[in-house]
Scaffold this motif. Structure first.
Motif, short mmCIF file in Angstrom:
data_model
loop_
_atom_site.label_atom_id
_atom_site.label_comp_id
_atom_site.label_asym_id
_atom_site.label_seq_id
_atom_site.Cartn_x
_atom_site.Cartn_y
_atom_site.Cartn_z
N THR A 80 8.02 -7.28 -2.73
CA THR A 80 9.23 -6.80 -2.06
C THR A 80 9.09 -6.89 -0.55
OG1 THR A 80 9.56 -5.26 -3.88
CG2 THR A 80 10.85 -4.85 -1.91
N ALA A 133 10.34 0.75 -1.38
CA ALA A 133 9.92 -0.41 -2.17
C ALA A 133 8.96 -1.31 -1.41
CB ALA A 133 11.15 -1.20 -2.62
N THR A 175 11.50 -9.11 1.70
CA THR A 175 12.28 -8.46 2.75
C THR A 175 11.97 -9.08 4.11
OG1 THR A 175 12.20 -6.40 1.49
CG2 THR A 175 12.80 -6.22 3.80
#
Ligand code: GDP
Length: 252
Positions: free
Chosen positions: A145, A139, A149
């Motif tokens: 994303t 991802a 993250t």
């Protein structure tokens, strides 16, 4: 007499309690629940297997048995001829793993709060031995994303960095270091970034405070290791959770 026999029997039949705690963090969707469930299944004798379900909204604490073939840090330097190291004869080595929800709103109140509490604990029962931060490597091609993250990882590493620098502490004695594993999950998917490229997460691109190298300077060791919860039964290289179990073993 009888009491002695009972005593011996008791010690033979009861495995020693797990003494090491690992904390599992990471954004939602990374595979934490799947990993926790897999470890639980692998640790449960076939006769006692039942489908366990975990939700992603609360923390889960499980006790895991390290596969006997995984070496541990404490026997690393012992002779390979040492009979106590033979797979079949080694006492089961157990540890605890705490899975935390990765949803944005719950990170501070659950994941980060748990990290702060476990890393400041002096009690062996709750003290942290190692930190696993799970990432969905497939991802990360998505910009949003990747940002999300990286921002969670930065928050986590900031806690460790401040701890390592001993902020707000007068004590000169450093606390035991907390090794970090960035578990690059979903390497089975074709969109997955190779785990080595996870350096992108630690890169400060001139703006931030972090790089993995900088962390090493304050004594925080970060390992980046790829794997796939989904491919654990297969023998394929890069699949499975074996290398994460080996990392855990080295901490024990
Ligand atoms: P969590 O929010 O971090 O707990 O993530 P989950 O464990 O709920 O996993 C999110 C989704 O990713 C689920 O649909 C899992 O089945 C899937 N998943 C987990 N690990 C892997 C993997 O190694 N490969 C693939 N392809 N999917 C995975």
């Amino acid at each position: 007499g009888v009491p002695v026999l009972l005593h011996i029997f008791f010690f033979r039949s009861v495995a020693s309690p797990p003494s090491s705690n690992f904390l599992l963090l990471g954004p939602s969707g990374a595979g934490k629940t799947a990993f926790t469930a897999l470890l639980e299944v692998k640790s449960t004798p076939a006769s006692k297997k039942s489908q366990t379900t975990h939700t992603s909204q609360t923390s889960t604490l499980i006790t895991v048995t390290l596969p006997p073939s995984v070496p541990t840090g404490s026997n690393r330097y012992r002779s390979i001829n040492d009979p106590s190291l033979k797979e079949a004869t080694r006492n089961p080595i157990r540890y605890r793993l705490k899975d935390t929800p990765g949803h944005g709103k719950l990170r501070q109140t659950q994941g980060i709060a748990e990290l702060i509490s476990m890393s400041s604990s002096k009690d062996l029962k709750t003290k942290i031995r190692g930190l696993l931060f799970m990432v969905d490597t497939a991802a990360l091609v998505d910009e949003a994303t990747l940002r999300d993250t990286a921002s969670y990882l930065h928050d986590v590493l900031l806690v460790l960095q401040q701890r390592a620098l001993g902020k707000g502490k007068s004590s000169t004695k450093r606390d035991a270091e907390i090794p970090v594993l960035i578990a690059g999950n979903k390497q089975d998917l074709f969109t997955a970034l190779p785990a080595e490229e996870e350096e992108v997460l630690g890169d400060d691109d001139g703006k931030g405070v972090f790089s993995f190298k900088l962390l090493e300077q304050v004594g925080i060791k970060v390992d980046v290791v790829g794997g796939a919860v989904k491919g654990d039964a297969e023998e394929e290289i890069g699949s499975g959770v074996r290398r994460w179990e080996e990392w855990i073993g080295m901490c024990l």
